[in-house]
Enzyme design. Sequence first.
Site, PDB file in Angstrom:
ATOM      1  N   ASP A  22      23.012  82.335  -5.061  1.00 44.92           N
ATOM      2  CA  ASP A  22      21.963  83.334  -5.286  1.00 44.92           C
ATOM      3  C   ASP A  22      22.425  84.390  -6.295  1.00 44.92           C
ATOM      4  O   ASP A  22      23.616  84.689  -6.393  1.00 44.92           O
ATOM      5  CB  ASP A  22      21.618  83.994  -3.945  1.00 44.92           C
ATOM      6  CG  ASP A  22      20.272  84.697  -3.967  1.00 44.92           C
ATOM      7  OD1 ASP A  22      19.512  84.534  -4.945  1.00 44.92           O
ATOM      8  OD2 ASP A  22      19.972  85.438  -2.996  1.00 44.92           O
ATOM      9  N   ASN A  70      11.006  78.091  -2.888  1.00 43.34           N
ATOM     10  CA  ASN A  70      11.104  78.431  -4.312  1.00 43.34           C
ATOM     11  C   ASN A  70       9.929  77.887  -5.134  1.00 43.34           C
ATOM     12  O   ASN A  70       9.700  78.330  -6.261  1.00 43.34           O
ATOM     13  CB  ASN A  70      12.438  77.961  -4.919  1.00 43.34           C
ATOM     14  CG  ASN A  70      13.639  78.784  -4.480  1.00 43.34           C
ATOM     15  OD1 ASN A  70      14.751  78.254  -4.333  1.00 43.34           O
ATOM     16  ND2 ASN A  70      13.456  80.083  -4.279  1.00 43.34           N
TER      17      ASN A  70
HETATM   18  C1  IPE Z   1      17.811  81.035  -1.606  1.00 42.62           C
HETATM   19  O1  IPE Z   1      17.689  82.023  -2.575  1.00 42.62           O
HETATM   20  C2  IPE Z   1      17.558  79.698  -2.208  1.00 42.62           C
HETATM   21  C3  IPE Z   1      18.549  79.230  -3.155  1.00 42.62           C
HETATM   22  C4  IPE Z   1      19.663  79.834  -3.466  1.00 42.62           C
HETATM   23  C5  IPE Z   1      18.271  77.975  -3.784  1.00 42.62           C
HETATM   24  P1  IPE Z   1      16.336  82.855  -2.743  1.00 42.62           P
HETATM   25  O2  IPE Z   1      16.609  83.860  -3.807  1.00 42.62           O
HETATM   26  O3  IPE Z   1      15.203  81.940  -2.944  1.00 42.62           O
HETATM   27  O4  IPE Z   1      16.205  83.521  -1.315  1.00 42.62           O
HETATM   28  P2  IPE Z   1      15.394  84.812  -0.842  1.00 42.62           P
HETATM   29  O5  IPE Z   1      13.987  84.629  -1.295  1.00 42.62           O
HETATM   30  O6  IPE Z   1      16.043  85.995  -1.469  1.00 42.62           O
HETATM   31  O7  IPE Z   1      15.571  84.799   0.646  1.00 42.62           O
HETATM   32  C1  IPE Z   2      19.278  81.778  -7.369  1.00 45.80           C
HETATM   33  O1  IPE Z   2      19.017  82.884  -8.165  1.00 45.80           O
HETATM   34  C2  IPE Z   2      18.623  80.529  -7.904  1.00 45.80           C
HETATM   35  C3  IPE Z   2      17.499  80.049  -7.104  1.00 45.80           C
HETATM   36  C4  IPE Z   2      17.061  80.592  -6.005  1.00 45.80           C
HETATM   37  C5  IPE Z   2      16.794  78.884  -7.577  1.00 45.80           C
HETATM   38  P1  IPE Z   2      17.702  83.757  -8.026  1.00 45.80           P
HETATM   39  O2  IPE Z   2      16.726  83.272  -9.030  1.00 45.80           O
HETATM   40  O3  IPE Z   2      17.217  83.799  -6.630  1.00 45.80           O
HETATM   41  O4  IPE Z   2      18.268  85.178  -8.465  1.00 45.80           O
HETATM   42  P2  IPE Z   2      17.883  86.586  -7.878  1.00 45.80           P
HETATM   43  O5  IPE Z   2      18.037  86.511  -6.383  1.00 45.80           O
HETATM   44  O6  IPE Z   2      16.481  86.849  -8.285  1.00 45.80           O
HETATM   45  O7  IPE Z   2      18.864  87.526  -8.504  1.00 45.80           O
HETATM   46 MG    MG Z   3      17.530  85.043  -5.072  1.00 42.31          MG
END
Ligand code: IPE
Ligand code: IPE
Ligand code: MG
Length: 244
Positions: A22, A70
């Site tokens: 993340d 997602n």
């Molecule tokens: C969790 O991250 C999913 C992945 C890392 C693939 P998200 O960024 O989607 O999670 P939330 O929405 O902050 O819980």
């Molecule tokens: C993790 O990075 C990747 C996925 C969840 C696919 P994010 O896109 O969630 O990054 P933040 O949480 O917005 O920084």
């Molecule tokens: Mg995230």
Amino acid sequence: MTEAAIEIGSLPVPRHVAVIMDGNGRWAKARFLPRAIGHQRGSEAVREVTRAAADFGVEYLTLYAFSSENWKRPADEVGDLMGLLRIYLRREIGELDANGVCVRMIGNRGRLPRDVLALVDEAEARTRNNRRMTLTLAISYGGQDEIVMAARALAEDAVAGRIRPEQIDAALFASRLETAGIPDPDLVIRTSGEKRLSNFLLWQAAYAEFIFVDTLWPDFGRQELAAALDEYRARDRRFGARPE
Ligand code: IPE
Ligand code: IPE
Ligand code: MG
């Protein structure tokens, strides 16, 4: 360091490490870059961490690449992520195969673009006999969905008379999860400072150790993984039993 401190790190290297990758978006935002660049740098971190995990003797590495939730992101971001997955699967599979890595996917295959699914199938088929490390990619994965599907399959078996309801126990249930055959994670790492599971390995993480780090995923590499493994090795796992 005192002798006592040296003795603390007594657990073996975790057999199974699972990572909630993340923070790509925040990594990009901090640099005034598009989110897509953050995801791209995130996929580079995947390469480094996968290599390092195999070098450190981790047998199973599971990476949360895309959650069932997602899909709620804007279409262009979903498109960027699927595009990176395509590039990753095309570019990395040769090296993964040469390094003895067996690639598997967990998650809802039906929701993936057809060509991405074809690349996943090809990667799994090509690497299926590799034994050095199993890399499980969680794509369009949700722990609740996975549990519901297992419950449904067992209910169908019961209705069809293939099993009796009283035969259903934790082991039989686990055998119907997508992770059947993979030991439960010993260690779950989440980057970017968030402290939640976000629907990842809900059943399997029952007794996992958790490490939450503030590092954003694109900045997570070999050293950060080594530090997490050291922290894990100093933990005291009891599984509900009384310590000696
Ligand atoms: C969790 O991250 C999913 C992945 C890392 C693939 P998200 O960024 O989607 O999670 P939330 O929405 O902050 O819980
Ligand atoms: C993790 O990075 C990747 C996925 C969840 C696919 P994010 O896109 O969630 O990054 P933040 O949480 O917005 O920084
Ligand atoms: Mg995230």
